[in-house]
Design a protein around this motif. Structure first.
Motif, short mmCIF file in Angstrom:
data_model
loop_
_atom_site.label_atom_id
_atom_site.label_comp_id
_atom_site.label_asym_id
_atom_site.label_seq_id
_atom_site.Cartn_x
_atom_site.Cartn_y
_atom_site.Cartn_z
N ASP A 177 17.41 -50.80 -117.93
CA ASP A 177 17.56 -49.62 -117.86
C ASP A 177 17.95 -48.92 -119.53
N ARG A 178 18.71 -49.79 -120.05
CA ARG A 178 19.27 -49.33 -121.52
C ARG A 178 17.93 -49.73 -122.52
N VAL A 179 17.21 -50.64 -122.00
CA VAL A 179 16.04 -51.29 -123.00
C VAL A 179 15.04 -50.13 -122.92
N VAL A 180 15.02 -49.68 -121.78
CA VAL A 180 13.70 -48.67 -121.31
C VAL A 180 14.00 -47.29 -122.13
N ALA A 181 15.61 -46.91 -121.94
CA ALA A 181 15.99 -45.88 -122.67
C ALA A 181 15.73 -45.83 -124.05
N ALA A 182 16.04 -46.87 -124.65
CA ALA A 182 15.89 -47.19 -126.29
C ALA A 182 14.58 -46.86 -126.58
N ARG A 183 13.81 -47.53 -125.88
CA ARG A 183 12.36 -47.39 -126.30
C ARG A 183 11.68 -46.05 -125.87
N GLU A 184 12.20 -45.44 -125.17
CA GLU A 184 11.70 -44.01 -124.80
C GLU A 184 12.38 -43.10 -125.97
N ARG A 185 13.48 -43.16 -126.49
CA ARG A 185 14.00 -42.63 -127.66
C ARG A 185 13.20 -43.06 -128.96
N GLN A 186 12.68 -44.13 -129.04
CA GLN A 186 12.14 -44.58 -130.25
C GLN A 186 10.58 -43.86 -130.26
N ALA A 187 9.95 -44.00 -129.12
CA ALA A 187 8.70 -43.24 -128.96
C ALA A 187 8.85 -41.89 -129.12
N THR A 188 9.76 -41.02 -128.65
CA THR A 188 9.88 -39.82 -129.00
C THR A 188 9.99 -39.63 -130.37
N ARG A 189 10.77 -40.12 -131.16
CA ARG A 189 10.89 -40.01 -132.79
C ARG A 189 9.75 -40.30 -133.27
#
Length: 57
Positions: free
Chosen positions: A11-23
């Motif tokens: 879940d933490r990896v997915v959340a980090a990738r979502e933030r990266q994609a948003t940026r």
């Protein structure tokens, strides 16, 4: 115990990738002119507040 550890890590990896994609998307949107951003319902200031990273490709 093992399932919760791996689920939490995933879940933490997915959340980090979502933030990266948003940026990344916000950075790409920054290249549009103000008319197009307004048509999309956003502004440069809003994108800056959300965080934008410009990638050169």
């Amino acid at each position: 115990m093992a399932n919760s550890f791996f689920r939490n890590a995933f879940d933490r990896v997915v959340a980090a990738r979502e933030r990266q994609a948003t940026r990344y998307v916000n950075g790409a949107l920054m290249y549009l002119d103000d008319e197009h951003l307004t048509a999309l319902g956003t502004s440069r200031e809003e994108l800056r507040r959300k965080g934008a990273t410009r990638y050169v490709f």
